[in-house]
Design an enzyme around this catalytic site. Structure first.
Site, PDB file in Angstrom:
ATOM      1  N   VAL A   5       0.860  -1.184   0.000  1.00 41.86           N
ATOM      2  CA  VAL A   5       0.000   0.000   0.000  1.00 41.86           C
ATOM      3  C   VAL A   5       0.897   1.234   0.000  1.00 41.86           C
ATOM      4  O   VAL A   5       1.941   1.261   0.654  1.00 41.86           O
ATOM      5  CB  VAL A   5      -0.990   0.005   1.194  1.00 41.86           C
ATOM      6  CG1 VAL A   5      -0.276   0.065   2.529  1.00 41.86           C
ATOM      7  CG2 VAL A   5      -2.009   1.135   1.058  1.00 41.86           C
ATOM      8  N   PHE A   6       0.495   2.244  -0.747  1.00 41.49           N
ATOM      9  CA  PHE A   6       1.257   3.488  -0.852  1.00 41.49           C
ATOM     10  C   PHE A   6       0.568   4.577  -0.046  1.00 41.49           C
ATOM     11  O   PHE A   6      -0.618   4.838  -0.219  1.00 41.49           O
ATOM     12  CB  PHE A   6       1.353   3.917  -2.322  1.00 41.49           C
ATOM     13  CG  PHE A   6       2.084   5.216  -2.539  1.00 41.49           C
ATOM     14  CD1 PHE A   6       3.462   5.287  -2.371  1.00 41.49           C
ATOM     15  CD2 PHE A   6       1.411   6.357  -2.923  1.00 41.49           C
ATOM     16  CE1 PHE A   6       4.149   6.478  -2.586  1.00 41.49           C
ATOM     17  CE2 PHE A   6       2.087   7.550  -3.141  1.00 41.49           C
ATOM     18  CZ  PHE A   6       3.458   7.607  -2.972  1.00 41.49           C
ATOM     19  N   GLY A   7       1.325   5.216   0.817  1.00 46.46           N
ATOM     20  CA  GLY A   7       0.825   6.331   1.601  1.00 46.46           C
ATOM     21  C   GLY A   7       1.414   7.637   1.117  1.00 46.46           C
ATOM     22  O   GLY A   7       2.631   7.755   0.942  1.00 46.46           O
ATOM     23  N   TYR A   8       0.549   8.620   0.876  1.00 46.74           N
ATOM     24  CA  TYR A   8       0.991   9.939   0.421  1.00 46.74           C
ATOM     25  C   TYR A   8       0.486  11.045   1.344  1.00 46.74           C
ATOM     26  O   TYR A   8       0.770  12.212   1.132  1.00 46.74           O
ATOM     27  CB  TYR A   8       0.543  10.197  -1.026  1.00 46.74           C
ATOM     28  CG  TYR A   8      -0.953  10.110  -1.214  1.00 46.74           C
ATOM     29  CD1 TYR A   8      -1.751  11.251  -1.108  1.00 46.74           C
ATOM     30  CD2 TYR A   8      -1.574   8.901  -1.482  1.00 46.74           C
ATOM     31  CE1 TYR A   8      -3.126  11.177  -1.278  1.00 46.74           C
ATOM     32  CE2 TYR A   8      -2.941   8.817  -1.656  1.00 46.74           C
ATOM     33  CZ  TYR A   8      -3.719   9.957  -1.548  1.00 46.74           C
ATOM     34  OH  TYR A   8      -5.074   9.886  -1.708  1.00 46.74           O
ATOM     35  N   GLY A   9      -0.257  10.658   2.383  1.00 48.26           N
ATOM     36  CA  GLY A   9      -0.769  11.584   3.392  1.00 48.26           C
ATOM     37  C   GLY A   9      -0.346  11.089   4.758  1.00 48.26           C
ATOM     38  O   GLY A   9       0.821  10.761   4.975  1.00 48.26           O
ATOM     39  N   SER A  10      -1.296  10.972   5.668  1.00 47.38           N
ATOM     40  CA  SER A  10      -0.970  10.597   7.051  1.00 47.38           C
ATOM     41  C   SER A  10      -0.389   9.189   7.183  1.00 47.38           C
ATOM     42  O   SER A  10       0.294   8.896   8.161  1.00 47.38           O
ATOM     43  CB  SER A  10      -2.205  10.732   7.947  1.00 47.38           C
ATOM     44  OG  SER A  10      -3.235   9.867   7.519  1.00 47.38           O
ATOM     45  N   GLU A  86      -9.698   4.782   5.672  1.00 47.27           N
ATOM     46  CA  GLU A  86      -9.771   5.482   4.387  1.00 47.27           C
ATOM     47  C   GLU A  86     -11.181   5.452   3.787  1.00 47.27           C
ATOM     48  O   GLU A  86     -11.339   5.619   2.587  1.00 47.27           O
ATOM     49  CB  GLU A  86      -8.757   4.868   3.413  1.00 47.27           C
ATOM     50  CG  GLU A  86      -7.331   4.866   3.923  1.00 47.27           C
ATOM     51  CD  GLU A  86      -6.775   6.257   4.204  1.00 47.27           C
ATOM     52  OE1 GLU A  86      -6.954   7.155   3.366  1.00 47.27           O
ATOM     53  OE2 GLU A  86      -6.164   6.448   5.273  1.00 47.27           O
TER      54      GLU A  86
END
Length: 184
Positions: A5-10, A86
């Site tokens: 999984v890619f996180g770009y926020g918190s 999410e």
């Protein structure tokens, strides 16, 4: 089976699930924008906060962190957790992920990315673009169960800088919020 999984926020600074590997890097063809309303974490239904989502943008890259989860029970737990966390993000994309060291060959094809679409018939919390000043005023005022919206912005700025990423949108917005706060 392996789950990425890619996180770009918190998710960059607070995964919230058990993982085997954390790899800084980026996805291509998207940019991070504060267009998603948060009524469950950084705001309320009466006064939504602003969180990031992705917007398609040819030639752009979006830095963040990919998490690898390998154990079957950890994968199930992570997916269950992320589906709740999410829930205001109505799209799941499976994109190529590139580690920091290379931009030619993806390290992972099919990394899961949660995105809040601009389709308000599917995403009732999409707030869309606004001026930097409008975004900053909303972020200064909003607060939800997970804390003040400005804390989210400042944490994101810090996490990105720790990755070596100077995201102009995030940094400009953080500067504007600090300016408002110093004048209050």
């Amino acid at each position: 089976m392996v789950f990425w999984v890619f996180g770009y926020g918190s998710i960059i600074w607070k995964a919230g699930f058990k993982y085997d590997e954390r790899v800084p890097g980026f996805i291509k063809g998207y940019r991070r924008v504060f267009y998603q309303g948060s009524t469950d974490h950084r705001g309320t239904p009466e006064y939504p906060g602003r969180t990031v989502t992705l917007e398609p943008a040819a030639g752009e890259i979006c830095y963040g962190v990919a998490y690898k989860v390998s154990q079957k029970e950890d994968i199930e737990t992570a997916i269950t957790y992320l589906e709740v966390r999410e829930k205001q993000y109505d799209q799941k994309l499976y994109l190529d992920f590139f580690p920091e060291s290379t931009n030619l060959t993806p390290a992972v094809s099919g990394v899961l990315v949660y995105v809040a679409s601009s389709d308000t018939s599917l995403n009732q919390n999409y707030l869309g673009p606004a001026s930097l000043e409008e975004l900053a005023k909303q972020i200064v005022r909003a607060e939800g169960p997970s804390g003040p919206n400005r804390e989210y912005l400042f944490q994101l700025e810090k996490a990105l800088l720790e990755l070596g990423c100077k995201d102009a949108h995030v940094m400009g917005l953080a500067r504007e919020v600090r300016c408002i706060l110093s004048n209050d």
